[in-house]
Design a protein around this motif. Structure first.
Motif, mmCIF file in Angstrom:
data_model
loop_
_atom_site.group_PDB
_atom_site.id
_atom_site.type_symbol
_atom_site.label_atom_id
_atom_site.label_comp_id
_atom_site.label_asym_id
_atom_site.label_seq_id
_atom_site.Cartn_x
_atom_site.Cartn_y
_atom_site.Cartn_z
ATOM 1 N N VAL A 33 17.127 3.918 3.825
ATOM 2 C CA VAL A 33 16.797 4.867 4.898
ATOM 3 C C VAL A 33 16.519 6.242 4.299
ATOM 4 O O VAL A 33 15.547 6.911 4.657
ATOM 5 C CB VAL A 33 17.915 4.921 5.956
ATOM 6 N N ALA A 34 17.354 6.654 3.368
ATOM 7 C CA ALA A 34 17.141 7.941 2.695
ATOM 8 C C ALA A 34 15.857 7.905 1.872
ATOM 9 O O ALA A 34 15.105 8.889 1.840
ATOM 10 C CB ALA A 34 18.336 8.282 1.812
ATOM 11 N N ALA A 56 4.765 7.746 -2.478
ATOM 12 C CA ALA A 56 4.574 6.324 -2.802
ATOM 13 C C ALA A 56 5.768 5.782 -3.574
ATOM 14 O O ALA A 56 6.202 4.643 -3.347
ATOM 15 C CB ALA A 56 3.287 6.132 -3.597
ATOM 16 N N LYS A 57 6.319 6.590 -4.474
ATOM 17 C CA LYS A 57 7.501 6.166 -5.248
ATOM 18 C C LYS A 57 8.661 5.855 -4.308
ATOM 19 O O LYS A 57 9.306 4.807 -4.436
ATOM 20 C CB LYS A 57 7.892 7.266 -6.229
ATOM 21 N N TRP A 58 8.919 6.744 -3.362
ATOM 22 C CA TRP A 58 10.055 6.534 -2.458
ATOM 23 C C TRP A 58 9.782 5.428 -1.453
ATOM 24 O O TRP A 58 10.677 4.634 -1.138
ATOM 25 C CB TRP A 58 10.444 7.838 -1.774
ATOM 26 N N ALA A 61 10.397 2.249 -3.333
ATOM 27 C CA ALA A 61 11.820 1.953 -3.521
ATOM 28 C C ALA A 61 12.415 1.321 -2.263
ATOM 29 O O ALA A 61 13.156 0.335 -2.336
ATOM 30 C CB ALA A 61 12.582 3.221 -3.899
ATOM 31 N N ALA A 62 12.084 1.876 -1.106
ATOM 32 C CA ALA A 62 12.589 1.324 0.153
ATOM 33 C C ALA A 62 11.925 -0.026 0.461
ATOM 34 O O ALA A 62 12.585 -0.959 0.926
ATOM 35 C CB ALA A 62 12.363 2.308 1.299
ATOM 36 N N ALA A 63 10.632 -0.131 0.177
ATOM 37 C CA ALA A 63 9.901 -1.379 0.428
ATOM 38 C C ALA A 63 10.476 -2.519 -0.403
ATOM 39 O O ALA A 63 10.598 -3.645 0.081
ATOM 40 C CB ALA A 63 8.415 -1.189 0.129
ATOM 41 N N ALA A 68 10.776 -2.602 6.343
ATOM 42 C CA ALA A 68 9.455 -2.870 6.918
ATOM 43 C C ALA A 68 8.632 -1.602 7.157
ATOM 44 O O ALA A 68 7.438 -1.589 6.838
ATOM 45 C CB ALA A 68 9.582 -3.683 8.204
ATOM 46 N N PRO A 69 9.200 -0.522 7.708
ATOM 47 C CA PRO A 69 8.381 0.684 7.875
ATOM 48 C C PRO A 69 7.869 1.237 6.540
ATOM 49 O O PRO A 69 6.734 1.717 6.461
ATOM 50 C CB PRO A 69 9.327 1.669 8.564
ATOM 51 N N ALA A 70 8.673 1.136 5.497
ATOM 52 C CA ALA A 70 8.228 1.590 4.171
ATOM 53 C C ALA A 70 7.127 0.673 3.645
ATOM 54 O O ALA A 70 6.140 1.150 3.057
ATOM 55 C CB ALA A 70 9.403 1.626 3.207
#
Length: 139
Positions: A33-34, A56-58, A61-63, A68-70
């Motif tokens: 989330v962060a 894109a990096k962050w 990381a979340a993806a 899903a949103p990332a």
């Protein structure tokens, strides 16, 4: 201004003008989330200078953790070529992952990509990444 526990509130961070102090720490610690929120801040220039590569990096990381949103937002960056080279294969793969989790925007993105490419390319994308269901693994 003081919070109930006697700690001071960062009103600038709460207003979205400055990045909350602990957001980067939580993102670096692996909180998806962060990480997503860091990506949005960099993509939109909220509290930081706009930096699409950092976004894109962050998002990535979340993806990678299944956010899903990332996955959708990073796919959109690849689809549009926003700060990254346009890459319909990466975009379709990311959209497929998000669509498998029920993201309707990602399903629409997949449909848009399939309409843009040749029949052969469309068949290759579907064979490699599926149609937004959980039947094809992209990892």
């Amino acid at each position: 201004m003081m919070a109930n526990g006697g700690e001071s509130l960062d009103l600038m961070a709460l207003a979205g003008i400055r990045m909350p102090r602990d957001l980067r720490e939580r993102a670096q610690a692996g909180d998806p989330v962060a990480q997503f929120n860091m990506a949005v801040r960099y993509a939109e220039g909220i509290g930081v200078q706009r930096d699409y590569l950092e976004a894109a990096k962050w998002y990535g990381a979340a993806a990678d953790q299944g956010d899903a949103p990332a996955q959708f937002n990073l796919g959109l960056m690849f689809y549009q070529g926003t700060g990254l080279p346009k890459n319909l294969d990466y975009a379709y793969a990311l959209f497929s992952l998000a669509a498998a989790q029920g993201d309707a925007r990602a399903q629409a993105g997949m449909t848009a990509i399939l309409a843009e490419v040749s029949e052969r390319e469309a068949a290759e994308l579907v064979a490699a990444h599926g149609r937004g269901d959980a039947t094809v693994s992209t990892h």
